[in-house]
Design a protein around this motif. Structure first.
Motif, PDB file in Angstrom:
ATOM      1  N   GLY A   1       0.907  -1.255  -0.003  1.00 60.57           N
ATOM      2  CA  GLY A   1       0.074  -0.125  -0.037  1.00 60.57           C
ATOM      3  C   GLY A   1       1.122   1.166  -0.095  1.00 60.57           C
ATOM      4  O   GLY A   1       0.715   2.353  -0.732  1.00 60.57           O
ATOM      5  N   GLY A   2       1.925   1.222   0.828  1.00 57.97           N
ATOM      6  CA  GLY A   2       2.858   2.524   0.807  1.00 57.97           C
ATOM      7  C   GLY A   2       3.272   2.673  -0.536  1.00 57.97           C
ATOM      8  O   GLY A   2       3.678   3.609  -0.949  1.00 57.97           O
ATOM      9  N   GLU A   3       3.936   1.391  -1.063  1.00 62.27           N
ATOM     10  CA  GLU A   3       4.720   1.691  -2.563  1.00 62.27           C
ATOM     11  C   GLU A   3       3.689   2.312  -3.471  1.00 62.27           C
ATOM     12  O   GLU A   3       3.905   3.121  -4.181  1.00 62.27           O
ATOM     13  CB  GLU A   3       5.113   0.281  -2.767  1.00 62.27           C
ATOM     14  N   ALA A   4       2.481   1.620  -3.362  1.00 61.39           N
ATOM     15  CA  ALA A   4       1.220   2.268  -4.653  1.00 61.39           C
ATOM     16  C   ALA A   4       0.985   3.587  -3.965  1.00 61.39           C
ATOM     17  O   ALA A   4       0.817   4.388  -5.091  1.00 61.39           O
ATOM     18  CB  ALA A   4       0.061   1.173  -4.289  1.00 61.39           C
ATOM     19  N   TYR A   5       0.824   4.080  -2.705  1.00 63.61           N
ATOM     20  CA  TYR A   5       0.705   5.399  -2.677  1.00 63.61           C
ATOM     21  C   TYR A   5       1.723   6.256  -3.230  1.00 63.61           C
ATOM     22  O   TYR A   5       1.438   7.278  -4.057  1.00 63.61           O
ATOM     23  CB  TYR A   5       0.448   5.638  -1.239  1.00 63.61           C
ATOM     24  N   ALA A   6       3.130   6.174  -2.975  1.00 65.01           N
ATOM     25  CA  ALA A   6       3.950   6.773  -3.418  1.00 65.01           C
ATOM     26  C   ALA A   6       4.144   6.832  -4.914  1.00 65.01           C
ATOM     27  O   ALA A   6       4.515   7.975  -5.769  1.00 65.01           O
ATOM     28  CB  ALA A   6       5.428   6.457  -2.963  1.00 65.01           C
ATOM     29  N   LYS A   7       3.889   5.745  -5.706  1.00 65.73           N
ATOM     30  CA  LYS A   7       3.738   5.686  -7.146  1.00 65.73           C
ATOM     31  C   LYS A   7       2.777   6.395  -7.862  1.00 65.73           C
ATOM     32  O   LYS A   7       2.916   7.250  -8.820  1.00 65.73           O
ATOM     33  CB  LYS A   7       3.586   4.321  -7.416  1.00 65.73           C
ATOM     34  N   ALA A   8       1.491   6.435  -7.046  1.00 62.85           N
ATOM     35  CA  ALA A   8       0.291   7.261  -7.624  1.00 62.85           C
ATOM     36  C   ALA A   8       0.190   8.769  -7.073  1.00 62.85           C
ATOM     37  O   ALA A   8      -0.367   9.360  -7.952  1.00 62.85           O
ATOM     38  CB  ALA A   8      -0.839   6.672  -7.070  1.00 62.85           C
ATOM     39  N   HIS A   9       1.156   9.112  -6.254  1.00 65.93           N
ATOM     40  CA  HIS A   9       1.025  10.505  -5.720  1.00 65.93           C
ATOM     41  C   HIS A   9       2.393  11.220  -5.797  1.00 65.93           C
ATOM     42  O   HIS A   9       3.231  11.312  -4.820  1.00 65.93           O
ATOM     43  CB  HIS A   9       0.454  10.411  -4.400  1.00 65.93           C
ATOM     44  N   ALA A  10       2.726  11.674  -6.964  1.00 68.44           N
ATOM     45  CA  ALA A  10       3.762  12.663  -7.213  1.00 68.44           C
ATOM     46  C   ALA A  10       3.662  13.956  -6.786  1.00 68.44           C
ATOM     47  O   ALA A  10       4.839  14.718  -6.856  1.00 68.44           O
ATOM     48  CB  ALA A  10       4.382  12.339  -8.649  1.00 68.44           C
ATOM     49  N   GLU A  11       2.579  14.400  -6.528  1.00 70.30           N
ATOM     50  CA  GLU A  11       2.199  15.733  -5.999  1.00 70.30           C
ATOM     51  C   GLU A  11       3.126  15.909  -4.733  1.00 70.30           C
ATOM     52  O   GLU A  11       3.184  15.124  -4.144  1.00 70.30           O
ATOM     53  CB  GLU A  11       0.745  15.890  -5.848  1.00 70.30           C
ATOM     54  N   PRO A  12       3.594  17.159  -4.367  1.00 72.46           N
ATOM     55  CA  PRO A  12       4.370  17.279  -3.398  1.00 72.46           C
ATOM     56  C   PRO A  12       3.734  17.142  -2.082  1.00 72.46           C
ATOM     57  O   PRO A  12       2.389  17.586  -2.055  1.00 72.46           O
ATOM     58  CB  PRO A  12       4.869  18.691  -3.595  1.00 72.46           C
ATOM     59  N   HIS A  13       4.235  16.575  -0.949  1.00 76.70           N
ATOM     60  CA  HIS A  13       3.717  16.613   0.384  1.00 76.70           C
ATOM     61  C   HIS A  13       4.626  17.454   1.144  1.00 76.70           C
ATOM     62  O   HIS A  13       5.820  17.694   0.951  1.00 76.70           O
ATOM     63  CB  HIS A  13       3.737  15.204   0.873  1.00 76.70           C
ATOM     64  N   ALA A  14       4.297  17.740   2.374  1.00 78.48           N
ATOM     65  CA  ALA A  14       4.991  18.748   3.247  1.00 78.48           C
ATOM     66  C   ALA A  14       5.617  17.708   4.358  1.00 78.48           C
ATOM     67  O   ALA A  14       6.737  17.823   4.908  1.00 78.48           O
ATOM     68  CB  ALA A  14       3.990  19.657   4.123  1.00 78.48           C
ATOM     69  N   LEU A  15       4.941  16.828   4.953  1.00 78.40           N
ATOM     70  CA  LEU A  15       5.465  15.785   5.952  1.00 78.40           C
ATOM     71  C   LEU A  15       4.687  14.648   6.126  1.00 78.40           C
ATOM     72  O   LEU A  15       3.517  14.853   5.640  1.00 78.40           O
ATOM     73  CB  LEU A  15       5.217  16.816   7.252  1.00 78.40           C
TER      74      LEU A  15
END
Ligand SMILES: [Zn+2]
Length: 444
Positions: free
Chosen positions: A315-329
């Motif tokens: 799930g964590g891998e899939a999230y990182a792959k699908a969400h290239a938009e910037p995050h803060a923290l």
């Protein structure tokens, strides 16, 4: 013990009242999520139909709580479908054992297998065994994990489960049985995932309860041939459906990157996943909502209820792959429901003041600053690594966590509502600071 070191009276008089956690929670969101998920869905093995129902349940719940952009983001996984798990000692003394298959175990025939047991007191002893010396035999791997507040035994002793079966397979073993990676004295085996090195054919791999491991060690010490019968018929299956549930509490400035808070929705199938990790989803979600009570936060707070964490962090891998938009923290709660006792952070040097504010806010509730760096945890680590995000870790007391972890005993009655509420209060303190910070730098 907590009063041994007292500040001077003058300081004490000038200090604000310690932030005590009220006996009754300000709202019932956290409890409702833990109770609801464990009662209305129950066990939620990665890739199972139950995990799919959990996603639907989660999406409904988050919508009802007022979250926006609630979506299920599906992905396929290689999963493990449990079969029949049975083990008994045949010689020198017939005895029944409490056993569970490990995730990705190889399968025995339906009628099971039998073999001579070779006892290894440690994983290191198994590694030292000559290649080919286990051909046709069953390796038993013992270890000496002890309970610790920070759960630090799980890293090194957990290798018995993660790595041990692959080592035994490479040395020609017919099957492998380990002492459960756990600290209780109940006759409950602890499951969990194992892995196989490239090119090594999986062999049947199980874990027996701690009292049964003690028994095997005593019998091995008698010096007579020790024989075991083992039936583990579960199968590894490709292409099973899994997915993440993602939802937002929009901030006042939608242009600012969000604060991500994670947990995992899947659980092992022996218990109902109350402490691992319905509690984590309950804590992060309740705190995100409570942060809005003082007014809408500046930044969006996004919750990630990740799927298929237990079987490989998919799930964590899939999230990182699908969400290239910037995050803060990013932050995660995945260590049960006992009280937060320690905070560790990872911020850019420019954000030292932010880190200091968090430590000060939690210090008032008796949470100490640890010396290590924060890393987030399996569900948020991939996006942290990719985007070099700031991280805050709220360390929960893990003294009893590995009594319950991955066992049939991971059930709702083990969650203390007062401790759950203490988590929500601590998380709310931190989220109120970071979700209202106008700048959070990358840690690169
Ligand atoms: Zn977990």
């Amino acid at each position: 013990m907590r009063n041994l070191v007292r500040p001077a009276i003058a300081v004490l008089a000038a200090a604000p009242c310690a932030l005590s956690v009220p006996a009754k929670a300000a709202d019932s969101v956290a409890w409702d999520i833990v109770a609801g998920l464990t009662t209305e869905v129950g066990q939620r093995l990665a890739g199972s139909e139950a995990e799919s129902r959990a996603r639907d349940w989660g999406a409904e719940k988050l919508k009802a709580l007022g979250f926006r952009n609630v979506r299920i983001e599906p992905f396929p996984i290689r999963g493990y479908v449990r079969g029949i798990d049975k083990a008994r000692i045949i010689a020198p003394v017939p005895q029944a054992l409490a056993v569970t298959a490990l995730g990705y175990s190889g399968a025995t025939p339906d009628k099971g297998i039998e073999g001579e047991v070779v006892y290894f007191p440690t994983l290191a002893a198994l590694k030292a065994a000559p290649d080919g010396s286990l051909t046709g035999r069953i390796a038993f791997i013992d270890h000496a994990m002890r309970a610790a507040q920070d759960g630090s035994g799980y890293g090194p002793y957990g290798q018995v489960r993660r790595e041990g079966p692959g080592v035994a397979a490479r040395k020609g073993a017919l099957a492998v049985v380990i002492r459960s990676v756990g600290t209780d004295s109940h006759r409950n085996p602890h499951t969990g995932v194992t892995s196989w090195p490239e090119g090594v054919k999986p062999i049947p791999a199980g874990a027996v309860s701690n009292p049964d491991a003690d028994l095997i060690a005593r019998l091995a010490g008698m010096g007579k041939p020790l024989r075991l019968a083992l039936t583990l018929t579960g199968k590894t299956v490709d292409g099973l459906p899994s997915g993440n549930v993602v939802a937002d509490l929009p901030g006042r400035d939608p242009a600012l990157p969000p604060v991500l808070v994670g947990c995992h929705l899947d659980s092992w199938d022996l218990g109902t996943g109350a402490i691992d990790d319905a509690s984590g989803c309950a804590i992060v979600t309740a705190a995100a909502l409570r942060t809005q009570v003082q007014g809408q936060t500046l930044r969006t707070i996004r919750v990630l209820w990740a799927g298929s964490e237990e079987i490989g962090g998919f799930g964590g891998e899939a999230y990182a792959k699908a969400h290239a938009e910037p995050h803060a923290l990013a932050m995660e709660s995945d260590f049960g429901a006992d009280r937060v006792w320690r905070v560790q952070t990872k911020f850019a040097p420019a954000d030292k003041a932010l880190a200091d504010r968090i430590v000060a806010a939690l210090g008032v509730m008796g949470v100490v600053a640890g010396r290590g760096s924060a890393n987030g945890g399996t569900d948020v680590e991939p996006v942290i690594a990719k985007q070099k995000l700031a991280v805050v870790d709220l360390g929960q007391d893990g003294t009893h966590y590995f009594d319950l972890h991955h066992t049939p005993d991971d059930t709702l009655d083990k969650v203390d509502p007062a401790a759950l509420e203490q988590n929500v209060v601590a998380w709310t303190q931190v989220l109120a600071i970071v979700a209202n910070a106008d700048s959070i730098a990358s840690t690169e």
